[in-house]
Scaffold this motif. Sequence first.
Motif, PDB file in Angstrom:
ATOM      1  N   ALA A 127       3.829  -0.806 -11.669  1.00  0.00           N
ATOM      2  CA  ALA A 127       5.255  -0.659 -11.970  1.00  0.00           C
ATOM      3  C   ALA A 127       6.117  -0.652 -10.708  1.00  0.00           C
ATOM      4  N   PHE A 128       5.490  -0.428  -9.549  1.00  0.00           N
ATOM      5  CA  PHE A 128       6.240  -0.462  -8.298  1.00  0.00           C
ATOM      6  C   PHE A 128       6.658  -1.884  -7.938  1.00  0.00           C
ATOM      7  N   GLN A 129       6.056  -2.879  -8.597  1.00  0.00           N
ATOM      8  CA  GLN A 129       6.397  -4.272  -8.329  1.00  0.00           C
ATOM      9  C   GLN A 129       7.089  -4.872  -9.549  1.00  0.00           C
ATOM     10  N   GLU A 130       8.287  -5.386  -9.337  1.00  0.00           N
ATOM     11  CA  GLU A 130       8.983  -6.060 -10.424  1.00  0.00           C
ATOM     12  C   GLU A 130       8.218  -7.312 -10.834  1.00  0.00           C
ATOM     13  N   GLU A 131       7.708  -8.025  -9.836  1.00  0.00           N
ATOM     14  CA  GLU A 131       6.824  -9.163 -10.059  1.00  0.00           C
ATOM     15  C   GLU A 131       5.571  -8.912  -9.232  1.00  0.00           C
ATOM     16  N   LEU A 132       4.411  -9.211  -9.807  1.00  0.00           N
ATOM     17  CA  LEU A 132       3.161  -8.930  -9.109  1.00  0.00           C
ATOM     18  C   LEU A 132       2.894  -9.987  -8.035  1.00  0.00           C
ATOM     19  N   LYS A 133       3.605  -9.853  -6.911  1.00  0.00           N
ATOM     20  CA  LYS A 133       3.386 -10.748  -5.779  1.00  0.00           C
ATOM     21  C   LYS A 133       2.088 -10.390  -5.049  1.00  0.00           C
ATOM     22  N   TYR A 134       1.727  -9.127  -5.140  1.00  0.00           N
ATOM     23  CA  TYR A 134       0.525  -8.621  -4.473  1.00  0.00           C
ATOM     24  C   TYR A 134      -0.370  -8.056  -5.564  1.00  0.00           C
ATOM     25  N   ARG A 135      -1.395  -8.795  -5.928  1.00  0.00           N
ATOM     26  CA  ARG A 135      -2.131  -8.530  -7.157  1.00  0.00           C
ATOM     27  C   ARG A 135      -3.352  -7.633  -6.954  1.00  0.00           C
ATOM     28  N   PRO A 136      -3.655  -6.820  -7.971  1.00  0.00           N
ATOM     29  CA  PRO A 136      -4.859  -5.992  -7.913  1.00  0.00           C
ATOM     30  C   PRO A 136      -6.112  -6.795  -8.259  1.00  0.00           C
ATOM     31  N   GLU A 137      -7.218  -6.379  -7.677  1.00  0.00           N
ATOM     32  CA  GLU A 137      -8.523  -6.973  -7.980  1.00  0.00           C
ATOM     33  C   GLU A 137      -9.490  -5.826  -8.247  1.00  0.00           C
ATOM     34  N   LEU A 138     -10.032  -5.784  -9.444  1.00  0.00           N
ATOM     35  CA  LEU A 138     -10.949  -4.714  -9.821  1.00  0.00           C
ATOM     36  C   LEU A 138     -12.298  -4.934  -9.148  1.00  0.00           C
ATOM     37  N   VAL A 139     -12.781  -3.906  -8.437  1.00  0.00           N
ATOM     38  CA  VAL A 139     -14.056  -4.029  -7.726  1.00  0.00           C
ATOM     39  C   VAL A 139     -14.911  -2.788  -7.969  1.00  0.00           C
ATOM     40  N   ASP A 140     -16.195  -2.945  -7.718  1.00  0.00           N
ATOM     41  CA  ASP A 140     -17.139  -1.832  -7.757  1.00  0.00           C
ATOM     42  C   ASP A 140     -17.484  -1.490  -6.310  1.00  0.00           C
ATOM     43  N   TYR A 141     -17.045  -0.331  -5.856  1.00  0.00           N
ATOM     44  CA  TYR A 141     -17.273   0.030  -4.465  1.00  0.00           C
ATOM     45  C   TYR A 141     -18.749   0.255  -4.146  1.00  0.00           C
ATOM     46  N   GLU A 142     -19.561   0.436  -5.184  1.00  0.00           N
ATOM     47  CA  GLU A 142     -20.997   0.606  -4.963  1.00  0.00           C
ATOM     48  C   GLU A 142     -21.643  -0.700  -4.510  1.00  0.00           C
ATOM     49  N   THR A 143     -21.077  -1.820  -4.928  1.00  0.00           N
ATOM     50  CA  THR A 143     -21.673  -3.118  -4.595  1.00  0.00           C
ATOM     51  C   THR A 143     -20.816  -3.943  -3.634  1.00  0.00           C
ATOM     52  N   LEU A 144     -19.627  -3.449  -3.305  1.00  0.00           N
ATOM     53  CA  LEU A 144     -18.737  -4.181  -2.400  1.00  0.00           C
ATOM     54  C   LEU A 144     -19.382  -4.317  -1.020  1.00  0.00           C
ATOM     55  N   GLU A 145     -19.291  -5.498  -0.432  1.00  0.00           N
ATOM     56  CA  GLU A 145     -19.908  -5.732   0.872  1.00  0.00           C
ATOM     57  C   GLU A 145     -18.913  -5.595   2.021  1.00  0.00           C
ATOM     58  N   ASP A 146     -17.723  -6.143   1.863  1.00  0.00           N
ATOM     59  CA  ASP A 146     -16.734  -6.116   2.943  1.00  0.00           C
ATOM     60  C   ASP A 146     -15.674  -5.060   2.648  1.00  0.00           C
ATOM     61  N   PHE A 147     -15.710  -3.964   3.402  1.00  0.00           N
ATOM     62  CA  PHE A 147     -14.750  -2.881   3.223  1.00  0.00           C
ATOM     63  C   PHE A 147     -13.567  -2.985   4.186  1.00  0.00           C
ATOM     64  N   GLY A 148     -13.534  -4.014   5.009  1.00  0.00           N
ATOM     65  CA  GLY A 148     -12.426  -4.172   5.938  1.00  0.00           C
ATOM     66  C   GLY A 148     -11.092  -4.169   5.200  1.00  0.00           C
ATOM     67  N   ALA A 149     -10.100  -3.461   5.745  1.00  0.00           N
ATOM     68  CA  ALA A 149      -8.834  -3.304   5.021  1.00  0.00           C
ATOM     69  C   ALA A 149      -7.693  -3.028   5.988  1.00  0.00           C
ATOM     70  N   ILE A 150      -6.487  -3.268   5.505  1.00  0.00           N
ATOM     71  CA  ILE A 150      -5.291  -2.928   6.278  1.00  0.00           C
ATOM     72  C   ILE A 150      -5.102  -1.415   6.283  1.00  0.00           C
ATOM     73  N   LYS A 151      -5.293  -0.800   5.113  1.00  0.00           N
ATOM     74  CA  LYS A 151      -5.242   0.661   5.002  1.00  0.00           C
ATOM     75  C   LYS A 151      -5.981   1.070   3.738  1.00  0.00           C
ATOM     76  N   ILE A 152      -6.244   2.373   3.618  1.00  0.00           N
ATOM     77  CA  ILE A 152      -6.895   2.944   2.440  1.00  0.00           C
ATOM     78  C   ILE A 152      -5.860   3.781   1.695  1.00  0.00           C
ATOM     79  N   PHE A 153      -5.854   3.655   0.390  1.00  0.00           N
ATOM     80  CA  PHE A 153      -4.818   4.300  -0.425  1.00  0.00           C
ATOM     81  C   PHE A 153      -5.478   4.994  -1.611  1.00  0.00           C
ATOM     82  N   PHE A 154      -5.033   6.222  -1.887  1.00  0.00           N
ATOM     83  CA  PHE A 154      -5.521   6.977  -3.036  1.00  0.00           C
ATOM     84  C   PHE A 154      -4.327   7.475  -3.851  1.00  0.00           C
TER      85      PHE A 154
END
Length: 277
Positions: A127-154
């Motif tokens: 809801a913070f985005q009027e249009e989803l220019k920056y889209r979510p991708e559902l992942v399983d952190y148990e199997t994710l290989e590349d954790f590199g990120a700009i920042k971590i958010f909770f």
Amino acid sequence: MTSKLKNIKVVVSDLDGTLLNPQHKISDYTKSVFQELHNQNYLIVVATGRHHLDAMAIIEKLEVPVYLVSSNGARIHSPDKEQLFAFNLESDIVKAALNVEIDPEITVVLFKENVWQTNRISEKLNAFQEELKYRPELVDYETLEDFGAIKIFFSHDNHEKLVVLKDAILANSSENLHHAFSLPTCLEFMDKSIDKAVAILRVLEKEGFSPEEAVSFGDGFNDVQMLSLTGKGLIMGNAPALLKETLPDLEVISTNAEDGVAKYISSKILNKEFVAG
């Protein structure tokens, strides 16, 4: 106009809870004030925790040149959208930070370059985005290989749960990361070298201005260093009481629902009345 404000040549503003109204939009009134700032040759900087793709879609609505500091300082873009600075957290550092007990109800997000990877799709965050220019991708952190990120958010509605998580992560990763609560419901971790204030200094140096020539507006704990850096720091009326207590010498202005930033600029900096749109 006070002598301190007479020297102002740069306007720096946070987005959510500050420049944006409670509907996460820029009002017509705010747009008109910022266009007048541009007409009077003020440098405009937006400094936000949002990802640059998300933030760019918002600031375009101002229809004026804007420097963009995004992801709490991990990215800087020029008014023509040229990337001037970028910093990413290494995969091992992020993986170590997440190697703690995390309440399964907490939304976990890794800010990537083109998507945000998350353990759950949150309509509240969307809801913070009027249009989803920056889209979510559902992942399983148990199997994710590349954790590199700009920042971590909770994110979680229970602030205390985020405080517990913050303490757990810092117990293992304080040498690499620092945190900020952009909202009581939002906890963010960045590299220790990254902060809005550091990025703003880069912009000011590039443009030949000093911090004393800038005014800044903010409402969150990720704004503390920025508000302390500039010649005049202003706290939004809707900011948490604890932020106001943390920076007791700073002036508190009207809320974002009242177009507080634009009204302050109009009356105190431009010395000109605008009719609200």
